[in-house]
Design a protein around this motif. Structure first.
Motif, PDB file in Angstrom:
ATOM      1  N   GLU A  54      -6.830  -4.011   8.141  1.00 46.39           N
ATOM      2  CA  GLU A  54      -7.511  -2.983   8.919  1.00 46.39           C
ATOM      3  C   GLU A  54      -7.047  -1.652   8.344  1.00 46.39           C
ATOM      4  O   GLU A  54      -5.855  -1.367   8.297  1.00 46.39           O
ATOM      5  N   THR A  58       0.816  -1.221   0.000  1.00 48.76           N
ATOM      6  CA  THR A  58       0.000   0.000   0.000  1.00 48.76           C
ATOM      7  C   THR A  58       0.850   1.273   0.000  1.00 48.76           C
ATOM      8  O   THR A  58       2.064   1.234   0.187  1.00 48.76           O
ATOM      9  N   HIS A  59       0.150   2.393  -0.196  1.00 49.44           N
ATOM     10  CA  HIS A  59       0.846   3.676  -0.373  1.00 49.44           C
ATOM     11  C   HIS A  59       1.672   4.072   0.839  1.00 49.44           C
ATOM     12  O   HIS A  59       2.603   4.865   0.721  1.00 49.44           O
ATOM     13  N   ASP A  60       1.310   3.563   2.031  1.00 53.43           N
ATOM     14  CA  ASP A  60       2.087   3.933   3.219  1.00 53.43           C
ATOM     15  C   ASP A  60       3.276   2.996   3.445  1.00 53.43           C
ATOM     16  O   ASP A  60       3.994   3.129   4.439  1.00 53.43           O
ATOM     17  N   VAL A  99      -7.102   2.306   8.701  1.00 50.90           N
ATOM     18  CA  VAL A  99      -7.362   3.324   9.710  1.00 50.90           C
ATOM     19  C   VAL A  99      -7.176   4.706   9.087  1.00 50.90           C
ATOM     20  O   VAL A  99      -6.109   5.028   8.563  1.00 50.90           O
ATOM     21  N   ARG A 149      -7.113   8.690   9.769  1.00 56.56           N
ATOM     22  CA  ARG A 149      -6.884   9.610  10.873  1.00 56.56           C
ATOM     23  C   ARG A 149      -6.961  11.048  10.365  1.00 56.56           C
ATOM     24  O   ARG A 149      -6.501  11.357   9.270  1.00 56.56           O
ATOM     25  N   LEU A 202      -6.797   2.353  -2.672  1.00 53.30           N
ATOM     26  CA  LEU A 202      -6.587   3.054  -1.402  1.00 53.30           C
ATOM     27  C   LEU A 202      -5.620   4.224  -1.580  1.00 53.30           C
ATOM     28  O   LEU A 202      -5.793   5.304  -0.989  1.00 53.30           O
ATOM     29  N   GLN A 219      -6.231   8.120  -0.662  1.00 53.87           N
ATOM     30  CA  GLN A 219      -5.312   8.962   0.124  1.00 53.87           C
ATOM     31  C   GLN A 219      -5.017  10.267  -0.620  1.00 53.87           C
ATOM     32  O   GLN A 219      -5.011  11.334  -0.038  1.00 53.87           O
ATOM     33  N   SER A 237     -11.847   3.320  11.846  1.00 52.96           N
ATOM     34  CA  SER A 237     -11.247   2.090  11.364  1.00 52.96           C
ATOM     35  C   SER A 237     -12.243   1.354  10.474  1.00 52.96           C
ATOM     36  O   SER A 237     -13.426   1.264  10.789  1.00 52.96           O
ATOM     37  N   SER A 250      -4.760  11.009   7.095  1.00 53.26           N
ATOM     38  CA  SER A 250      -3.659  10.057   6.982  1.00 53.26           C
ATOM     39  C   SER A 250      -4.287   8.665   7.015  1.00 53.26           C
ATOM     40  O   SER A 250      -4.954   8.299   7.978  1.00 53.26           O
ATOM     41  N   ILE A 251      -4.111   7.932   5.926  1.00 58.18           N
ATOM     42  CA  ILE A 251      -4.759   6.624   5.826  1.00 58.18           C
ATOM     43  C   ILE A 251      -3.713   5.534   5.969  1.00 58.18           C
ATOM     44  O   ILE A 251      -2.785   5.436   5.173  1.00 58.18           O
ATOM     45  N   GLY A 252      -3.869   4.735   6.990  1.00 54.83           N
ATOM     46  CA  GLY A 252      -2.934   3.651   7.237  1.00 54.83           C
ATOM     47  C   GLY A 252      -3.580   2.315   6.947  1.00 54.83           C
ATOM     48  O   GLY A 252      -4.790   2.147   7.087  1.00 54.83           O
ATOM     49  N   SER A 253      -2.773   1.382   6.554  1.00 52.15           N
ATOM     50  CA  SER A 253      -3.295   0.078   6.160  1.00 52.15           C
ATOM     51  C   SER A 253      -2.492  -0.973   6.903  1.00 52.15           C
ATOM     52  O   SER A 253      -1.270  -1.032   6.779  1.00 52.15           O
ATOM     53  N   TYR A 254      -3.178  -1.800   7.715  1.00 49.62           N
ATOM     54  CA  TYR A 254      -2.475  -2.716   8.601  1.00 49.62           C
ATOM     55  C   TYR A 254      -2.889  -4.145   8.322  1.00 49.62           C
ATOM     56  O   TYR A 254      -4.001  -4.553   8.645  1.00 49.62           O
ATOM     57  N   PRO A 255      -1.975  -4.882   7.691  1.00 48.35           N
ATOM     58  CA  PRO A 255      -2.293  -6.259   7.325  1.00 48.35           C
ATOM     59  C   PRO A 255      -2.376  -7.136   8.570  1.00 48.35           C
ATOM     60  O   PRO A 255      -1.642  -6.948   9.531  1.00 48.35           O
TER      61      PRO A 255
END
Lengths: 257, 257
Positions: free
Chosen positions: B222, A81-83, B224, B226, B196, B200, B182, B207-212
């Motif tokens: 997930e 992903t972009h982050d 998230v 912010r 995604l 963004q 979330s 701030s879009i976070g992506s948590y595998p």
């Protein structure tokens, strides 16, 4: 593993990357695991930094750490992903182009074909790395980590981090293993602090740590003696145990005097 | 708490001190707790470092962090034993004499007298701090932490660290609170990565976070979002949810085509 001379310890640092570690959303599990594995391998973890998904922050920390320690291990930011900007940041730190690695593209393409899943542009991002980087095999989810000089770039998902680390450890040079012996003290640090300090002075080749525990009522202490030589370790630990026995005797006699 | 202008976020760093964190003996619990508390308070934790009980290492890290962030919180190394050198190191960093603080000596003496315990030289070490430091009250075990300028020096034992932090937080200036929303995706990052990234770009104030997540079989994600503004947060989160719905529809139609 090749073993370095015992007089030259092998050192390492960790750089954990991710906004989620700093926001509290994710509680890091990789630092403690790496610490355990390196200690067992005779490599001294000297410093850890956690930084955000922010290229300048990653580059600065990485350059500081890789110049100073034998090895740097990173976690996080190598997903699709972009982050996920770790590959870019590591490339900047080493002044290398960040590009799709042909081998990584191939093994990812094979995997997605076998799973009848589309090999999306996002997924192709996971094949990006600094030009010339070596792969770190990923038995969990295939997308490889990578090595540039003394920097080992690994995933943030703990199962993947651990699997990658297992692949890496046997290739590292290691120092004389640090051994440790633990002595439990029913007394708090205030009772043992002064004599313990004397014992540390008398055993300069050992490192004596004192770790207070608090059970909600009272403090006790775990005293950990560490050394790279078994005899020195044994001698210091014996003195610690004797010191605790002496305090217990002194307390008992003052109570019943 | 006084609230800074929303356009100027308040920043913080943490410096966790202790050999035991780097050897793996102790798994840190304070970083995640501080991250949670600061996030709830509208303070951005930007960087964490873990260093050994080594004066030059502590001094260097502390000087780097205190120059760069609004607040620095330290944990560890303020107990009574020889390896507790944080007060000395902080004094060196600020070029202040490290001495027994009269108030700290008094409250410790009172406590040990009340408990009929000897106020040993080791225990007196816990009253040492840089000249002129302010106390941080310690409701658990009395020995205070201390504040010098923007540096908050606290204990490593989690119960004490948390209690000290509770005393400190209401005194800090805070920024506009970061809010988060979330969205759970049943798809892995490879499926959502490209759209995604577009979302963004369309919502630059978030701030879009992506948590595998990996359950041993497959990845889910997930996501998230912010933001410091509720409307911006809502708009971005809505786009993320719509994106996931679209992927689900596309997959369903390709399966049943």
């Amino acid at each position: 593993m090749s073993s370095a001379s015992p007089s030259s310890p092998v050192t390492a640092a960790m750089l954990a990357i991710g906004d989620e570690l700093l926001s509290g959303r994710t509680k890091d599990k990789n630092i403690g695991h790496l610490a355990d594995v390196l200690t067992m391998s005779g490599i001294d973890l000297k410093e850890v930094r956690i930084v955000a998904d922010d290229e300048p922050a990653i580059v600065e920390a990485l350059n500081a750490l890789r110049a100073r320690y034998d090895y740097v291990f990173t976690s996080g930011g190598i997903g699709p992903t972009h982050d996920d900007i770790t590959a870019d940041a590591v490339s900047v730190a080493f002044d290398l182009p960040c590009e799709h690695d042909a081998d990584a593209l191939r093994i990812l393409a094979d995997m997605y074909r076998a799973r009848e899943m589309e090999f999306t542009e996002a997924r192709k991002r996971m094949a990006r790395m600094p030009r010339g980087a070596q792969h770190i095999a990923n038995p969990v989810s295939v997308a490889p980590g990578f090595i540039v000089e003394n920097v080992y770039v690994m995933a943030g998902v703990p199962q993947v981090f651990q699997a990658m680390l297992d692949n890496v450890v046997p290739t590292l040079k290691t120092g004389a293993k640090m051994m440790s012996q633990s002595v439990t003290s029913q007394f708090g640090e205030g009772d043992i602090g002064t004599p313990l300090s004397e014992i540390q002075k008398a055993h300069p080749e050992t490192s004596i740590g004192s770790y207070p525990k608090y059970d909600g009522q009272r403090f006790s202490t775990e005293i950990v003696v560490r050394a790279r030589d078994a005899h020195l370790l044994e001698a210091a630990a014996r003195d610690v145990a004797a010191m605790i026995e002496n305090i217990a005797k002194a307390k008992a006699s003052s109570t019943f005097a």
